[in-house]
Scaffold this motif. Structure first.
Motif, short mmCIF file in Angstrom:
data_model
loop_
_atom_site.label_atom_id
_atom_site.label_comp_id
_atom_site.label_asym_id
_atom_site.label_seq_id
_atom_site.Cartn_x
_atom_site.Cartn_y
_atom_site.Cartn_z
N LEU A 1 -89.65 -17.95 10.42
CA LEU A 1 -88.68 -19.21 10.53
C LEU A 1 -88.87 -19.81 9.27
CD1 LEU A 1 -87.58 -19.65 13.93
CD2 LEU A 1 -87.44 -17.45 13.09
N GLY A 2 -90.52 -20.11 8.93
CA GLY A 2 -90.75 -20.61 7.94
C GLY A 2 -90.44 -19.98 6.23
N PHE A 3 -90.63 -18.17 7.05
CA PHE A 3 -90.42 -17.96 5.65
C PHE A 3 -89.23 -17.34 5.33
CE2 PHE A 3 -94.82 -15.40 5.50
CZ PHE A 3 -95.50 -16.51 4.96
N MET A 4 -88.27 -17.54 6.04
CA MET A 4 -86.77 -16.87 6.91
C MET A 4 -86.52 -18.77 5.64
SD MET A 4 -86.21 -15.30 10.28
CE MET A 4 -87.22 -14.04 11.10
N ALA A 5 -86.59 -19.42 6.11
CA ALA A 5 -85.65 -20.93 5.37
C ALA A 5 -86.38 -21.05 3.62
CB ALA A 5 -86.75 -21.79 6.17
N VAL A 6 -87.28 -20.01 3.74
CA VAL A 6 -87.41 -20.07 1.94
C VAL A 6 -86.51 -19.14 1.31
CG1 VAL A 6 -89.20 -19.43 0.00
CG2 VAL A 6 -90.27 -21.25 2.34
N ALA A 7 -86.78 -17.49 2.21
CA ALA A 7 -85.55 -16.68 1.26
C ALA A 7 -84.29 -17.39 1.04
CB ALA A 7 -86.11 -15.46 2.17
N LEU A 8 -84.09 -18.13 2.52
CA LEU A 8 -82.64 -18.42 2.74
C LEU A 8 -82.36 -19.87 1.47
CD1 LEU A 8 -81.81 -19.31 6.57
CD2 LEU A 8 -79.87 -17.18 4.37
N HIS A 9 -83.68 -19.76 0.63
CA HIS A 9 -83.31 -21.16 -0.45
C HIS A 9 -83.06 -22.72 0.84
CE1 HIS A 9 -84.81 -18.54 -3.00
NE2 HIS A 9 -83.41 -17.82 -2.76
N ALA A 10 -82.98 -22.97 1.50
CA ALA A 10 -83.26 -23.83 3.40
C ALA A 10 -83.15 -25.82 2.32
CB ALA A 10 -83.48 -24.20 4.14
N GLY A 11 -84.58 -25.32 1.40
CA GLY A 11 -84.12 -26.54 0.74
C GLY A 11 -83.76 -27.16 -0.61
N SER A 12 -83.05 -26.34 -0.83
CA SER A 12 -82.21 -26.78 -2.32
C SER A 12 -80.73 -26.57 -1.92
CB SER A 12 -82.07 -25.30 -3.10
OG SER A 12 -82.59 -23.83 -3.04
N ASN A 13 -80.38 -26.32 -0.88
CA ASN A 13 -78.66 -26.58 -0.41
C ASN A 13 -78.92 -28.14 0.13
OD1 ASN A 13 -77.19 -25.95 0.78
ND2 ASN A 13 -77.24 -24.52 1.75
N PRO A 14 -77.38 -28.33 -0.96
CA PRO A 14 -76.92 -29.64 -1.42
C PRO A 14 -76.67 -30.25 0.34
CG PRO A 14 -76.16 -28.21 -2.57
CD PRO A 14 -76.86 -27.29 -1.95
N ALA A 15 -76.39 -29.07 1.11
CA ALA A 15 -75.79 -29.92 2.32
C ALA A 15 -77.16 -30.05 3.14
CB ALA A 15 -75.10 -28.27 3.67
N PHE A 16 -78.50 -29.79 3.09
CA PHE A 16 -79.35 -30.34 3.53
C PHE A 16 -79.96 -31.04 2.90
CE2 PHE A 16 -78.33 -25.85 4.82
CZ PHE A 16 -78.20 -25.57 6.30
N ALA A 17 -79.48 -31.42 2.30
CA ALA A 17 -80.88 -32.79 0.90
C ALA A 17 -81.17 -33.85 2.11
CB ALA A 17 -79.47 -32.52 0.08
N ASP A 18 -79.82 -34.41 3.02
CA ASP A 18 -80.53 -35.26 2.88
C ASP A 18 -81.66 -35.55 4.42
OD1 ASP A 18 -79.72 -38.58 4.12
OD2 ASP A 18 -79.10 -37.59 5.46
N GLY A 19 -81.10 -33.90 5.81
CA GLY A 19 -82.44 -33.64 6.34
C GLY A 19 -84.21 -33.62 5.66
N PHE A 20 -83.84 -32.96 4.39
CA PHE A 20 -85.19 -33.02 3.82
C PHE A 20 -85.56 -33.84 3.24
CE2 PHE A 20 -83.84 -27.34 4.28
CZ PHE A 20 -85.39 -27.69 4.78
#
Length: 505
Positions: free
Chosen positions: A292-311
């Motif tokens: 799942l960690g690799f999948m999150a990288v592939a989905l660019h989860a860290g750069s998604n503005p919707a999740f900026a506050d969560g990260f």
């Protein structure tokens, strides 16, 4: 606020709460006895033990932290998979023997085993206190997983308001643990594990379908994250780190009080052996979780503005919630988040019970009131379980998460220091209780010093010999020192220091 997720989450949480209270009637026993309240009467068969050990070992923090480590560090995070495979041969070979000894003499904790083997109450106290100290931050870190999923549903705030969901959850946990003992987490573990299997299988199917298969997932990863960095020059680098992290974690896992409590609650040595054969199924799930960690990288989860506050708030620990929210509708996110939150309740309950058993049997009955009745002993354990939960809750509310992680690092290297007394003592008659106490002190002290040289921010320490550098998991270096001191001092002390009669197996 993600209302569909929150409604499903609350509904599932209320369901397992009801199960927790009803569990007091399941396989009913005299809960005024410590072995009934704290070990479920030692009557759990293969099926229940499988879910109990799975719920005990694969915690909410595991489901959050392993993918987060893979998300941030890449392949190194997969050390968790081989270590959970290494541990089961040890479970098969060693722990049926320990169970038989504990069952024959009525032992409830590892401290009881040590006291029976060596007759040294100070060594037994050291083993017990080590277990409690190592487990407390472990309980607190379960709350980290719960905090992350609660925040992912939009429930947040500052001060008491922000911590209120955690406080409510732990009040519920304290209540059903007090009334039902180990039966509550044993029953809830079945629901938790089924939910986890459903969620993991769904994610590993849905994300590749969305991204076009596993090929695009691995293609999206930086090359440095796909493999371990090769050794450079005379330094073994990430290879020795990976190997010793896996070995040390495997050796330490079943020394934690909560792991041993789950083992001693089983009905027979055969149930333990069968679980050693069946539990690797969880390692398969853990491997999928790491992906799942690799999948999150592939989905660019860290750069998604919707999740900026969560990260920003939770760091890489937000990788799994971000992945789930990116792929699934709100109601299924609620199922996934409930699975993780219930995955915090089950081990937290077992951990608090295990610590309470130590407080009641080793400290209260062993030192304070030697002639306490069984009922008094059980009452003290129930009260101690409440105090342990309160302590863990205070710990996570007032101690920043990075410091909690550092305490967990120390807990791991401390708990492995009980291995010579608890495990080697099952096979080696020549070990002396006072020598083991000295070895425990040397190992714990040396390991703490090594961790201190990294400002308690890393689990690795590098030793150099003849120009070759060996970076290794600190716990391994400390354990080697512990064993050397224990064996040498035992040989020196045995001719002069009388040993207590060793109880027969």
């Amino acid at each position: 606020m993600n209302w569909p997720a929150l409604i499903v989450f609350i509904a599932l949480f209320l369901f397992v709460t009801g199960l927790g209270f009803w569990a007091a009637r399941w396989r009913a026993g005299d809960l005024t006895r410590l072995d009934e309240w704290g070990l479920g009467g030692r009557r759990f068969g293969t099926f229940v033990t499988w879910f109990l050990l799975g719920g005990d070992l694969y915690t909410a923090y595991t489901f959050i932290a392993v993918p987060a480590l893979v998300y941030g560090a890449g392949a190194l995070g997969f050390f968790a998979v081989p270590y959970t495979i290494l541990v089961y041969p040890l479970l098969y070979l060693i722990f049926p023997r320990l169970w038989s000894l504990a069952h024959k003499h009525g032992y409830v904790t590892s401290s009881d085993v040590v006291l029976g083997r060596y007759g040294n109450k100070w060594l037994a106290l050291a083993i017990g206190v080590t277990g409690i100290v190592a487990t407390m931050p472990y309980i607190a870190l379960q709350l980290v997983g719960m905090q992350v999923v609660i925040g992912a549903m939009g429930v947040s705030g500052n001060g008491v308001i922000g911590d209120l969901p955690l406080i409510i959850a732990f009040i519920i946990l304290a209540a059903f643990t007090y009334t039902s003992g180990l039966r509550a987490p044993a029953m809830i573990a079945v629901v938790k594990d089924l939910l986890i299997y459903i969620v993991v299988i769904a994610v590993t199917i849905a994300v590749p379908l969305k991204l076009g298969g596993f090929g695009p997932i691995f293609s999206a990863l930086p090359a440095a994250k796909l493999t371990l960095a090769a050794p450079v020059g005379a330094t073994y680098g990430s290879y020795s780190i990976y190997a010793t992290l896996a070995l040390g974690s495997a050796l330490a896992l079943f020394l934690y009080p909560h792991s041993l409590t789950a083992i001693l609650s089983s009905s027979s040595p055969g149930a333990i052996r069968r679980n050693a054969a069946l539990l690797p199924a969880y390692s398969l799930v853990l491997g999928l979780l790491a992906l799942l960690g690799f999948m999150a990288v592939a989905l660019h989860a860290g750069s998604n503005p919707a999740f900026a506050d969560g990260f920003k708030r939770y760091g890489n620990s937000f990788a799994v919630p971000a992945l789930i929210l990116s792929v699934f509708p709100g109601w299924f996110a609620g199922v996934a988040f409930a699975a993780i939150a219930i995955g915090a309740l089950v081990p937290s309950a077992i951990m608090s019970i295990a610590c309470a058993n130590i407080v009641s049997r080793t400290i209260y009955r062993g030192f304070l009131v030697p002639h306490a009745t069984d009922s008094q002993e059980a009452s003290v354990a129930k009260l101690a379980s409440l105090l342990v939960k309160v302590g863990a809750l205070v710990f996570i509310i007032f101690v920043p998460v990075p410091y909690a992680l550092q305490f967990q690092l120390l807990g791991g290297l401390w708990i492995i220091q009980v291995l010579p007394a608890v495990i080697l003592g099952l096979y080696l008659r020549m070990l002396n209780g006072w020598a083991l106490l000295a070895g425990w002190a040397v190992g714990a002290g040396l390991g703490t010093w090594m961790a201190g040289t990294t400002s308690f921010k890393a689990a690795v320490f590098t030793l150099s010999f003849m120009g070759i550098h060996f970076p290794s998991y600190i716990a391994i270096w400390a354990l080697v020192a512990n064993i050397i001191v224990s064996v040498i001092l035992s040989a020196l002390l045995n001719p002069f220091v009388a040993r207590a009669p060793v109880l027969a197996d």
